[in-house]
Design an enzyme around this catalytic site. Structure first.
Site, PDB file in Angstrom:
ATOM      1  N   GLU A 121      12.444  12.556   0.456  1.00  0.00           N
ATOM      2  CA  GLU A 121      11.211  11.921  -0.388  1.00  0.00           C
ATOM      3  C   GLU A 121      10.025  12.620   0.105  1.00  0.00           C
ATOM      4  O   GLU A 121       9.434  12.746  -0.724  1.00  0.00           O
ATOM      5  CB  GLU A 121      11.278  10.294  -0.106  1.00  0.00           C
ATOM      6  CG  GLU A 121      10.273   9.802  -0.803  1.00  0.00           C
ATOM      7  CD  GLU A 121       9.919   9.711  -2.259  1.00  0.00           C
ATOM      8  OE1 GLU A 121      11.082   9.969  -2.991  1.00  0.00           O
ATOM      9  OE2 GLU A 121       9.026   9.523  -2.614  1.00  0.00           O
ATOM     10  N   HIS A 130      13.759  11.140   3.907  1.00  0.00           N
ATOM     11  CA  HIS A 130      13.079  12.306   4.398  1.00  0.00           C
ATOM     12  C   HIS A 130      12.873  13.429   3.305  1.00  0.00           C
ATOM     13  O   HIS A 130      12.171  14.142   3.251  1.00  0.00           O
ATOM     14  CB  HIS A 130      13.881  13.188   5.772  1.00  0.00           C
ATOM     15  CG  HIS A 130      12.874  14.067   6.488  1.00  0.00           C
ATOM     16  ND1 HIS A 130      11.593  13.686   6.932  1.00  0.00           N
ATOM     17  CD2 HIS A 130      12.728  15.401   6.013  1.00  0.00           C
ATOM     18  CE1 HIS A 130      10.846  14.911   7.320  1.00  0.00           C
ATOM     19  NE2 HIS A 130      11.581  15.958   6.583  1.00  0.00           N
ATOM     20  N   TYR A 175       9.287  15.280   1.267  1.00  0.00           N
ATOM     21  CA  TYR A 175       9.217  16.909   0.786  1.00  0.00           C
ATOM     22  C   TYR A 175       9.254  16.689  -0.938  1.00  0.00           C
ATOM     23  O   TYR A 175       8.515  17.689  -1.305  1.00  0.00           O
ATOM     24  CB  TYR A 175      10.466  17.687   0.913  1.00  0.00           C
ATOM     25  CG  TYR A 175      10.282  18.059   2.699  1.00  0.00           C
ATOM     26  CD1 TYR A 175       9.230  19.286   2.772  1.00  0.00           C
ATOM     27  CD2 TYR A 175      10.919  17.245   3.492  1.00  0.00           C
ATOM     28  CE1 TYR A 175       9.144  19.366   3.917  1.00  0.00           C
ATOM     29  CE2 TYR A 175      10.529  17.500   4.768  1.00  0.00           C
ATOM     30  CZ  TYR A 175       9.870  18.746   5.151  1.00  0.00           C
ATOM     31  OH  TYR A 175       9.496  18.866   6.482  1.00  0.00           O
ATOM     32  N   SER A 200      13.445   5.941 -13.311  1.00  0.00           N
ATOM     33  CA  SER A 200      12.501   6.612 -13.877  1.00  0.00           C
ATOM     34  C   SER A 200      12.414   8.254 -13.406  1.00  0.00           C
ATOM     35  O   SER A 200      12.132   9.014 -14.024  1.00  0.00           O
ATOM     36  CB  SER A 200      10.962   5.657 -13.770  1.00  0.00           C
ATOM     37  OG  SER A 200       9.898   6.568 -14.010  1.00  0.00           O
ATOM     38  N   SER A 201      12.212   8.202 -11.923  1.00  0.00           N
ATOM     39  CA  SER A 201      12.302   9.215 -11.325  1.00  0.00           C
ATOM     40  C   SER A 201      13.235  10.056 -11.691  1.00  0.00           C
ATOM     41  O   SER A 201      13.225  11.494 -11.843  1.00  0.00           O
ATOM     42  CB  SER A 201      12.007   9.311  -9.803  1.00  0.00           C
ATOM     43  OG  SER A 201      11.002   8.360  -9.582  1.00  0.00           O
ATOM     44  N   TRP A 249       7.257  -0.527   4.083  1.00  0.00           N
ATOM     45  CA  TRP A 249       8.049   0.151   2.913  1.00  0.00           C
ATOM     46  C   TRP A 249       9.304   0.727   3.196  1.00  0.00           C
ATOM     47  O   TRP A 249      10.060   1.069   2.021  1.00  0.00           O
ATOM     48  CB  TRP A 249       6.967   1.026   2.603  1.00  0.00           C
ATOM     49  CG  TRP A 249       7.116   2.551   3.182  1.00  0.00           C
ATOM     50  CD1 TRP A 249       6.656   2.923   4.320  1.00  0.00           C
ATOM     51  CD2 TRP A 249       8.061   3.819   2.859  1.00  0.00           C
ATOM     52  NE1 TRP A 249       7.034   4.245   4.724  1.00  0.00           N
ATOM     53  CE2 TRP A 249       7.696   4.735   3.673  1.00  0.00           C
ATOM     54  CE3 TRP A 249       8.595   3.977   1.728  1.00  0.00           C
ATOM     55  CZ2 TRP A 249       8.473   5.819   3.815  1.00  0.00           C
ATOM     56  CZ3 TRP A 249       9.292   5.307   1.649  1.00  0.00           C
ATOM     57  CH2 TRP A 249       9.218   6.354   2.627  1.00  0.00           C
ATOM     58  N   LYS A 267       5.322  29.975   4.965  1.00  0.00           N
ATOM     59  CA  LYS A 267       4.229  29.392   3.599  1.00  0.00           C
ATOM     60  C   LYS A 267       2.966  29.509   4.139  1.00  0.00           C
ATOM     61  O   LYS A 267       2.014  30.170   3.535  1.00  0.00           O
ATOM     62  CB  LYS A 267       4.627  27.986   3.239  1.00  0.00           C
ATOM     63  CG  LYS A 267       5.614  27.879   2.593  1.00  0.00           C
ATOM     64  CD  LYS A 267       5.959  26.479   1.824  1.00  0.00           C
ATOM     65  CE  LYS A 267       6.907  26.786   0.475  1.00  0.00           C
ATOM     66  NZ  LYS A 267       6.455  27.465  -0.669  1.00  0.00           N
ATOM     67  N   SER A 279      -0.133  27.446  -4.141  1.00  0.00           N
ATOM     68  CA  SER A 279       0.196  28.930  -4.627  1.00  0.00           C
ATOM     69  C   SER A 279      -0.227  29.449  -5.705  1.00  0.00           C
ATOM     70  O   SER A 279      -0.324  30.595  -6.125  1.00  0.00           O
ATOM     71  CB  SER A 279       1.904  28.879  -4.358  1.00  0.00           C
ATOM     72  OG  SER A 279       2.326  28.730  -3.178  1.00  0.00           O
ATOM     73  N   ASP A 302       7.645  22.033 -25.617  1.00  0.00           N
ATOM     74  CA  ASP A 302       7.709  20.601 -25.193  1.00  0.00           C
ATOM     75  C   ASP A 302       8.759  20.344 -23.891  1.00  0.00           C
ATOM     76  O   ASP A 302       9.458  21.496 -23.551  1.00  0.00           O
ATOM     77  CB  ASP A 302       7.820  19.797 -26.212  1.00  0.00           C
ATOM     78  CG  ASP A 302       7.415  18.097 -25.985  1.00  0.00           C
ATOM     79  OD1 ASP A 302       7.440  17.731 -24.644  1.00  0.00           O
ATOM     80  OD2 ASP A 302       6.646  17.463 -26.610  1.00  0.00           O
ATOM     81  N   ARG A 359       1.591   0.900  15.444  1.00  0.00           N
ATOM     82  CA  ARG A 359       1.297   0.852  14.032  1.00  0.00           C
ATOM     83  C   ARG A 359       1.824  -0.572  13.300  1.00  0.00           C
ATOM     84  O   ARG A 359       2.271  -1.340  13.893  1.00  0.00           O
ATOM     85  CB  ARG A 359       1.882   1.837  12.974  1.00  0.00           C
ATOM     86  CG  ARG A 359       3.357   1.801  13.101  1.00  0.00           C
ATOM     87  CD  ARG A 359       4.011   2.997  12.407  1.00  0.00           C
ATOM     88  NE  ARG A 359       3.918   2.977  10.867  1.00  0.00           N
ATOM     89  CZ  ARG A 359       5.053   3.584  10.121  1.00  0.00           C
ATOM     90  NH1 ARG A 359       5.841   4.259  10.672  1.00  0.00           N
ATOM     91  NH2 ARG A 359       4.662   3.591   8.754  1.00  0.00           N
ATOM     92  N   THR A 403       8.154  26.297   7.156  1.00  0.00           N
ATOM     93  CA  THR A 403       6.756  25.950   6.771  1.00  0.00           C
ATOM     94  C   THR A 403       5.808  26.882   7.088  1.00  0.00           C
ATOM     95  O   THR A 403       4.746  27.144   6.383  1.00  0.00           O
ATOM     96  CB  THR A 403       6.467  24.672   7.247  1.00  0.00           C
ATOM     97  OG1 THR A 403       7.711  23.850   6.965  1.00  0.00           O
ATOM     98  CG2 THR A 403       5.235  23.899   6.839  1.00  0.00           C
ATOM     99  N   HIS A 405       0.856  -1.363  -0.152  1.00  0.00           N
ATOM    100  CA  HIS A 405       0.016   0.102  -0.185  1.00  0.00           C
ATOM    101  C   HIS A 405       0.828   1.258   0.012  1.00  0.00           C
ATOM    102  O   HIS A 405       0.659   1.995  -0.685  1.00  0.00           O
ATOM    103  CB  HIS A 405      -1.078  -0.082   1.084  1.00  0.00           C
ATOM    104  CG  HIS A 405      -1.421   1.420   1.457  1.00  0.00           C
ATOM    105  ND1 HIS A 405      -2.472   1.924   0.795  1.00  0.00           N
ATOM    106  CD2 HIS A 405      -1.014   2.332   2.598  1.00  0.00           C
ATOM    107  CE1 HIS A 405      -2.587   3.196   1.463  1.00  0.00           C
ATOM    108  NE2 HIS A 405      -1.938   3.334   2.508  1.00  0.00           N
ATOM    109  N   HIS A 443      15.264  12.066  12.787  1.00  0.00           N
ATOM    110  CA  HIS A 443      14.143  12.118  13.466  1.00  0.00           C
ATOM    111  C   HIS A 443      13.125  11.181  13.159  1.00  0.00           C
ATOM    112  O   HIS A 443      12.394  10.835  14.015  1.00  0.00           O
ATOM    113  CB  HIS A 443      13.708  13.504  13.454  1.00  0.00           C
ATOM    114  CG  HIS A 443      12.823  13.679  11.976  1.00  0.00           C
ATOM    115  ND1 HIS A 443      12.890  15.114  11.601  1.00  0.00           N
ATOM    116  CD2 HIS A 443      12.228  12.782  11.312  1.00  0.00           C
ATOM    117  CE1 HIS A 443      12.110  14.768  10.435  1.00  0.00           C
ATOM    118  NE2 HIS A 443      11.755  13.731  10.194  1.00  0.00           N
ATOM    119  N   HIS A 444      13.589  10.177  12.422  1.00  0.00           N
ATOM    120  CA  HIS A 444      12.815   8.949  12.143  1.00  0.00           C
ATOM    121  C   HIS A 444      13.145   7.749  12.985  1.00  0.00           C
ATOM    122  O   HIS A 444      12.747   6.602  13.053  1.00  0.00           O
ATOM    123  CB  HIS A 444      12.639   8.445  10.674  1.00  0.00           C
ATOM    124  CG  HIS A 444      12.180   9.473   9.746  1.00  0.00           C
ATOM    125  ND1 HIS A 444      10.864   9.219   9.556  1.00  0.00           N
ATOM    126  CD2 HIS A 444      12.445  10.611   9.211  1.00  0.00           C
ATOM    127  CE1 HIS A 444      10.397  10.450   8.692  1.00  0.00           C
ATOM    128  NE2 HIS A 444      11.528  11.257   8.441  1.00  0.00           N
TER     129      HIS A 444
END
Ligand SMILES: [Cu+2]
Lengths: 281, 538
Positions: B258, B256, B260, B172-173, B145, B334, B271, B109, B453, B331, B80, B305-306
């Site tokens: 990722e 991390h 963002y 690909s990315s 994951w 923003k 925006s 293009d 979790r 943040t 998932h 921090h993870h």
């Protein structure tokens, strides 16, 4: 307010009605205060940050809601297209958050430093995570045993077991052999694992540490002298199929009871090891 | 690059789309068609990932095991997450980038059209491989994951396939990111200075740099898993002198930034939408750009921090706690700028605006729980509980996903040339917003009350909120059927959309006809038009 018996029973009926659909339910909302000084410090940190967030939310969301209500085109609002920049505003909303963060960082760092101070512990227990059980080893005391999910929970948790889990006491949160510790004693736990990474968590102590194969992590707790009782937690690092079924139960007992329990356990284990010398190790 | 303007370019390039399916959809180098394919692919992956979420929420509807084996449950949470992140979110953003960036910067293009085709066509095969593991003996990856060893190494045959799929998605990315960077750096119309670009281009530009910097790190980490498992290395094996926690450091150094990568483009979309429907330019355009860049930078120095519970030294915990708290500052800038954009505006609530406003409130809630999680001592209680699940779902669903949906509502009339059914759109919005909160808000309570979790079954004290959360999940999923119906109907027909579409919209894309022709900006827009369309108007 509840002096009249009539209103009291009305309230009781209301509460009963709320509780009726799920008799064992608790609708729990918040973190436990726990039973150690550290857990209370963590709880108060948590509440401090929470209320700061609420205050900021009231301000920010209030600002947004006022804009959304007051400056609607349907109410004839004319856009102020010149309002596109303000150095002053931007300095303010950079500096104020920084100040709030400093206010939050100071007590957080203080608590973190206290948690890190594992000096002067009086009892050391090695905790080893296995797929899917815990082993507790009272260092230098000659006591060591496994702690696994209690059989009634284990039977009820099987797929379509037909057993109503609501009828099982402390479903999934009970074990055969709990960890026993004395209250009012600084207990050090040395946490490791045998196979994969697990994590040992007892919310009431605010202790959560990863159990990592090949490495030993350290944590400590000191249960308040008057807080004897049973405290429950779970493995909190995904460790495979039965990750959800290796709970942690800690019984905090008085120092005297602990000594008596330790003595009994030592005798029991000595007894058990005598007839089988060949299985040493 | 002048090719596209050249008279020697392929003849049918200058007329509509090629008529054969093969040329139109397989060998195509057209940014709009590739963008559409990315979006359709992302939609399919959202569907697959969503179905897995339904399996998870069905099993968690009440205590006891009713539907799936715990091992399969673990596969569900793992796949998932992978499907939503790598199959849904990232391709959806790349699809939007494909469609909008050339139109917004005045380019004909993407800069590297064949690479663009290649980077898309890798994805279906990568996902075929990953989804195929569900049907293999031993099952799909079930170690989360995050792929932590040693657990992930117990995975059997699915492990090398999953790693290969991750490599393909990473390639690909990276190609997609290179394309975005080269397009923005080299293909802007004359006069389109960087600070005249819409924020969607800016946020995507920064996202693209993040992608290029961190996807190879993920590739390295999973390759080390592969060699540990098959070639006898011991990068993460303590018995061989390695360290399983090192994997976590490497993974989160990718992971991390990722998160963002998933959220920065939504900052860009919001925006754009807020100024349009406030009929007022974005407040603090430049500070928005700088805030995005500083969030991008900070995302590289907060990864551990993870990992507060892994037993880091005190100094490490303090460092990562403080840097993480610091992210609240840009943040906050923003959120304040967005609020100031609406202030003294002339606001109307067309569907894109509804999603953007909803984003604003709920992303901020996710930001608050993020600040709480930054506090290391408190994180010892929150870590790996449903509180974390609630946090990142608030950031990713009513955050990033709502921005993606808002972007579709914003630009769909430009793409299809049709206006959609407003009342259907409003139903979709309100049902989604209500159910997403029913789904995720109670998970805060569950986490604080102590529910870990990634568990398939739970103690009876967690029963009530789990049931509420599951009801929210089913409602949210069903609400998305309305979205599919709406898109289908809008693509098929409907009231003709004007070129401007939205009264207050700024940006070069609105100077183009609706639907946007197959080829746009073959002749670059005039500088005066660029200035007029720029977010700041100068
Ligand atoms: Cu475990």
């Amino acid at each position: 307010m509840l002096r009249k018996p009539g209103s009291l029973s009305a309230v009781a009926a209301f509460v009963a009605a709320l509780a009726a659909p799920a008799a064992h339910a608790e609708w729990g909302l918040n973190m436990t205060r726990g039973v150690t000084q550290i857990s209370r410090d963590v709880y108060s940190l948590h509440m401090t940050i929470f209320w700061w967030c609420v205050a900021i939310a009231v301000f920010v969301f209030g600002w947004m809601v006022v804009s959304l209500v007051k400056f609607r085109k349907s109410k004839g609002a004319i856009p102020d297209t010149a309002m596109v920049h303000s150095t002053k505003a931007e300095i303010i909303w950079t500096v104020i958050p920084v100040v709030i963060l400093v206010i939050l960082a100071v007590p957080s760092a203080r608590t973190l430093i206290q948690i890190d101070d594992s000096s002067k512990t009086q009892l050391s227990i090695k905790v080893t995570g296995f797929q899917w059980k815990w082993q507790y080893d009272y260092l230098d005391k000659g006591v060591s045993y496994f702690s696994t999910l209690k059989r009634d929970s284990d039977a009820a948790r099987q797929m379509n077991s037909g057993i109503d889990v609501n009828g099982v006491d402390n479903y999934l949160l009970d074990v055969d052999n709990p960890l026993v510790v004395p209250v009012g004693t600084k207990v050090r736990v040395l946490i490791t694992a045998q196979d994969v990474i697990h994590a040992w968590w007892v919310p009431a102590f605010a202790v959560k540490k990863d159990a990592i194969p090949g490495f030993v992590n350290e944590a400590w707790f000191e249960v308040d002298a008057d807080k004897t009782g049973t405290y429950r937690g779970q493995c909190t690092e995904l460790c495979g199929r039965d990750h959800g079924f290796m709970p942690i139960v800690v019984k905090a007992v008085s120092k005297e009871d602990f000594e008596a329990w330790l003595k009994a356990k030592q005798d029991e284990q000595k007894q058990a090891s005598l007839p089988a010398p060949a299985t040493a190790g | 690059m002048g090719n596209a303007h050249s008279a020697h370019a392929g003849h049918d390039d200058h007329h509509g789309a090629p008529s054969s399916i093969w040329a139109r959809w397989v060998t195509t180098t057209n940014h709009k068609d590739i963008g559409t394919m990315y979006l359709v692919f992302a939609g399919a992956m959202f569907l697959i990932g969503g179905l897995m979420a339904m399996v998870i929420r069905a099993e968690l509807f009440k205590p006891g095991l009713q539907f799936v084996d715990p091992a399969f449950f673990n596969s569900m949470t793992t796949v998932h997450a992978l499907a939503m992140i790598f199959g849904g979110m990232m391709p959806a953003w790349t699809g939007l980038a494909n469609w909008m960036i050339p139109m917004q910067v005045g380019a004909p293009d993407m800069a590297l059209p064949r690479l663009n085709n290649f980077s898309f066509w890798i994805l279906p095969f990568a996902w075929l491989i990953l989804v195929a593991t569900l049907f293999m003996p031993g099952g799909a990856p079930a170690g989360g994951w995050t792929l932590y060893p040693p657990l992930v190494l117990q995975g059997g045959d699915s492990l090398p396939m999953a790693i290969f799929a991750v490599h393909l998605m990473g390639a690909s990315s990276i190609m997609g990111a290179i394309n975005v960077i080269v397009t923005i750096m080299n293909m802007r119309a004359p006069g389109m200075t960087l600070l005249r670009m819409p924020l969607f281009c800016w946020t995507w530009l920064i996202t693209a740099y993040l992608l290029i910097l961190v996807m190879p790190v993920l590739a390295g980490a999973v390759t080390m898993l592969l060699t540990d498992h098959f070639f006898g290395t011991s990068f993460f094996n303590a018995a061989g002198g390695g360290d399983p926690v090192m994997f976590q450091h490497i993974f989160w150094f990718f992971g991390h930034p990722e998160v963002y990568i998933l959220i920065l483009p939504s900052f860009g979309v919001v925006s754009e939408i807020l100024p349009t429907f406030s009929r007022k330019p974005l407040f603090g355009y430049e500070s928005m750009v700088y805030a995005t860049a500083s969030i991008g930078f900070l995302s590289f120095i907060v990864w551990a921090h993870h990992m507060f519970t892994t037993g880091m030294p005190l100094a490490g915990e303090l460092f990562f706690m403080l840097t993480t708290m610091l992210i609240a500052v840009p943040t906050g800038v923003k959120v304040f700028n967005w609020s100031a954009t609406m202030w003294k505006g002339s606001i109307s609530f067309e569907p894109p605006m509804l999603w953007a406003v909803s984003f604003l409130f709920m992303f901020t809630i996710g930001g608050f729980s993020g600040l709480m999680l930054a506090i290391a001592p408190a994180d010892f209680q929150y870590h790996d509980t449903y509180f974390v699940v609630a946090h990142f779902h608030y950031v990713l669903v009513p955050g990033a996903l709502f921005a993606i949906i808002g972007a579709v509502y914003y630009w769909l009339p430009k793409w299809s040339g049709h206006m959609y059914n407003m009342s259907l759109a409003k139903w979709h919005f309100w049902l989604s917003t209500i159910f997403v909160n029913v789904l995720f808000f109670p998970q805060h309570f569950l986490g604080l009350a102590g529910m870990p979790r990634r568990i398939p079954d739970y103690s009876t004290q967690f029963a009530d909120w789990n049931m509420v959360s599951s009801i929210g999940a089913f409602g949210f999923a069903l609400s998305q059927v309305l979205f599919l119906v709406l898109i289908w109907k809008t693509v098929k027909g409907g009231a003709k959309a004007t070129d401007q579409v939205w009264e207050g919209a700024r940006g070069l894309e609105w100077n183009l006809p609706s639907p946007a022709p197959y080829h746009t900006w073959e002749k670059a827009p005039a500088e005066a038009a660029i200035i007029q369309a720029s977010p700041t108007g100068h």
